[in-house]
Write a protein that holds these residues in place. Structure first.
Motif, mmCIF file in Angstrom:
data_model
loop_
_atom_site.group_PDB
_atom_site.id
_atom_site.type_symbol
_atom_site.label_atom_id
_atom_site.label_comp_id
_atom_site.label_asym_id
_atom_site.label_seq_id
_atom_site.Cartn_x
_atom_site.Cartn_y
_atom_site.Cartn_z
ATOM 1 N N LEU A 49 9.909 4.718 4.028
ATOM 2 C CA LEU A 49 9.864 5.863 3.129
ATOM 3 C C LEU A 49 10.406 5.407 1.785
ATOM 4 O O LEU A 49 11.578 5.048 1.662
ATOM 5 C CB LEU A 49 10.690 7.029 3.677
ATOM 6 N N GLU A 50 9.535 5.369 0.797
ATOM 7 C CA GLU A 50 9.895 4.895 -0.542
ATOM 8 C C GLU A 50 10.588 5.990 -1.343
ATOM 9 O O GLU A 50 11.519 5.725 -2.090
ATOM 10 C CB GLU A 50 8.625 4.425 -1.266
ATOM 11 N N LEU A 51 10.100 7.220 -1.193
ATOM 12 C CA LEU A 51 10.582 8.284 -2.060
ATOM 13 C C LEU A 51 10.292 9.642 -1.445
ATOM 14 O O LEU A 51 9.246 9.833 -0.814
ATOM 15 C CB LEU A 51 9.864 8.179 -3.418
ATOM 16 N N SER A 52 11.219 10.561 -1.656
ATOM 17 C CA SER A 52 11.018 11.964 -1.283
ATOM 18 C C SER A 52 11.272 12.788 -2.536
ATOM 19 O O SER A 52 12.291 12.600 -3.215
ATOM 20 C CB SER A 52 11.992 12.352 -0.167
ATOM 21 N N CYS A 53 10.337 13.670 -2.867
ATOM 22 C CA CYS A 53 10.466 14.419 -4.114
ATOM 23 C C CYS A 53 9.807 15.797 -4.007
ATOM 24 O O CYS A 53 9.160 16.128 -3.013
ATOM 25 C CB CYS A 53 9.871 13.628 -5.267
ATOM 26 N N THR A 93 10.567 15.978 -9.409
ATOM 27 C CA THR A 93 11.994 15.719 -9.275
ATOM 28 C C THR A 93 12.224 14.953 -7.973
ATOM 29 O O THR A 93 11.532 15.194 -6.984
ATOM 30 C CB THR A 93 12.832 16.996 -9.283
ATOM 31 N N ARG A 94 13.175 14.038 -8.001
ATOM 32 C CA ARG A 94 13.496 13.228 -6.819
ATOM 33 C C ARG A 94 14.628 13.893 -6.048
ATOM 34 O O ARG A 94 15.576 14.408 -6.624
ATOM 35 C CB ARG A 94 13.918 11.824 -7.233
ATOM 36 N N ASP A 95 14.564 13.798 -4.725
ATOM 37 C CA ASP A 95 15.592 14.388 -3.884
ATOM 38 C C ASP A 95 16.920 13.644 -3.998
ATOM 39 O O ASP A 95 17.973 14.236 -3.754
ATOM 40 C CB ASP A 95 15.144 14.385 -2.404
ATOM 41 N N ASP A 96 16.898 12.380 -4.372
ATOM 42 C CA ASP A 96 18.129 11.586 -4.434
ATOM 43 C C ASP A 96 18.786 11.592 -5.821
ATOM 44 O O ASP A 96 19.758 10.879 -6.044
ATOM 45 C CB ASP A 96 17.851 10.146 -4.005
ATOM 46 N N ARG A 97 18.286 12.404 -6.724
ATOM 47 C CA ARG A 97 18.860 12.469 -8.070
ATOM 48 C C ARG A 97 19.128 13.919 -8.453
ATOM 49 O O ARG A 97 18.385 14.811 -8.046
ATOM 50 C CB ARG A 97 17.904 11.872 -9.105
ATOM 51 N N PRO A 98 20.131 14.141 -9.276
ATOM 52 C CA PRO A 98 20.385 15.517 -9.731
ATOM 53 C C PRO A 98 19.205 15.991 -10.584
ATOM 54 O O PRO A 98 18.546 15.206 -11.259
ATOM 55 C CB PRO A 98 21.647 15.418 -10.567
ATOM 56 N N VAL A 119 6.695 15.979 -1.512
ATOM 57 C CA VAL A 119 5.888 14.759 -1.481
ATOM 58 C C VAL A 119 6.764 13.609 -0.999
ATOM 59 O O VAL A 119 7.869 13.403 -1.499
ATOM 60 C CB VAL A 119 5.306 14.420 -2.876
ATOM 61 N N GLN A 120 6.259 12.913 -0.012
ATOM 62 C CA GLN A 120 6.892 11.694 0.452
ATOM 63 C C GLN A 120 5.918 10.546 0.175
ATOM 64 O O GLN A 120 4.717 10.709 0.358
ATOM 65 C CB GLN A 120 7.204 11.731 1.952
ATOM 66 N N ILE A 121 6.473 9.411 -0.258
ATOM 67 C CA ILE A 121 5.651 8.234 -0.506
ATOM 68 C C ILE A 121 6.024 7.194 0.536
ATOM 69 O O ILE A 121 7.177 6.754 0.609
ATOM 70 C CB ILE A 121 5.847 7.689 -1.929
ATOM 71 N N LEU A 122 5.048 6.826 1.339
ATOM 72 C CA LEU A 122 5.219 5.813 2.361
ATOM 73 C C LEU A 122 4.693 4.498 1.799
ATOM 74 O O LEU A 122 3.546 4.430 1.343
ATOM 75 C CB LEU A 122 4.425 6.211 3.606
ATOM 76 N N ALA A 123 5.542 3.471 1.777
ATOM 77 C CA ALA A 123 5.163 2.148 1.265
ATOM 78 C C ALA A 123 5.064 1.178 2.431
ATOM 79 O O ALA A 123 5.979 1.085 3.248
ATOM 80 C CB ALA A 123 6.200 1.655 0.263
ATOM 81 N N THR A 130 0.863 -1.176 0.000
ATOM 82 C CA THR A 130 0.000 0.000 0.000
ATOM 83 C C THR A 130 0.898 1.223 0.000
ATOM 84 O O THR A 130 1.869 1.273 0.760
ATOM 85 C CB THR A 130 -0.903 0.009 1.251
ATOM 86 N N HIS A 131 0.604 2.175 -0.861
ATOM 87 C CA HIS A 131 1.363 3.433 -0.888
ATOM 88 C C HIS A 131 0.465 4.572 -0.436
ATOM 89 O O HIS A 131 -0.724 4.601 -0.759
ATOM 90 C CB HIS A 131 1.878 3.725 -2.300
ATOM 91 N N ARG A 132 1.066 5.493 0.292
ATOM 92 C CA ARG A 132 0.402 6.730 0.702
ATOM 93 C C ARG A 132 1.287 7.895 0.270
ATOM 94 O O ARG A 132 2.458 7.967 0.630
ATOM 95 C CB ARG A 132 0.200 6.782 2.219
ATOM 96 N N HIS A 133 0.714 8.794 -0.506
ATOM 97 C CA HIS A 133 1.412 10.003 -0.945
ATOM 98 C C HIS A 133 1.094 11.133 0.036
ATOM 99 O O HIS A 133 -0.072 11.496 0.196
ATOM 100 C CB HIS A 133 0.949 10.410 -2.347
#
Length: 135
Positions: free
Chosen positions: A103-107, A128-133, A90-94, A67-70
């Motif tokens: 925490l799946e993703l921070s963007c 844009t993703r926080d972990d990528r240029p 936006v953070q995606i909690l998986a 389940t994902h929550r944005h």
């Protein structure tokens, strides 16, 4: 549009996606919207393409048993001649079935919101993703 309207829009918008309602979620975009995420080399254009991508994401989460929550936070908005520019974190909690959330993703999500027939819709989205240029 005021802050409360924008906050309520994003709450409904993300709950549709997280609830697996891909078509309804895509309906919160204009028919000619563009959507660009880091996994894409070119933006998706049009509501049909956005819906197809959402369906694939919903199916992928179901197959993974997650389940994902944005979580849309820290939204700023400013009016322009072409609509309202909204910038959000936006953070995606998986959460896997039977497992601990992660925490799946921070963007950063940059949207151009417009009003069509009295309804607030996304006309453009760039993520844009926080972990990528951002290059």
């Amino acid at each position: 549009m005021d802050d409360t309207e924008i906050e309520q829009f994003y709450a409904r918008h993300m709950q549709l996606l997280d609830g697996g309602e891909a078509e309804a979620w895509a309906g919160t975009f204009t028919s000619d919207a563009t959507f660009l995420a880091p996994s894409m080399t070119e933006p998706v254009r049009g509501r049909d393409g956005i819906a197809a991508g959402a369906r694939a994401a919903v199916e992928g989460r179901a197959a993974a048993g997650e389940t994902h929550r944005h979580w849309v936070t820290m939204t700023t908005a400013r009016s322009t001649g072409a609509g309202t520019e909204a910038v959000s974190y936006v953070q995606i909690l998986a959460t896997p079935r039977g497992g601990a959330p992660r925490l799946e993703l921070s963007c950063v999500m940059r949207d151009r919101l417009v009003r069509r027939d009295g309804e607030l819709l996304v006309a453009e989205r760039h993520i844009t993703r926080d972990d990528r240029p951002t290059g």
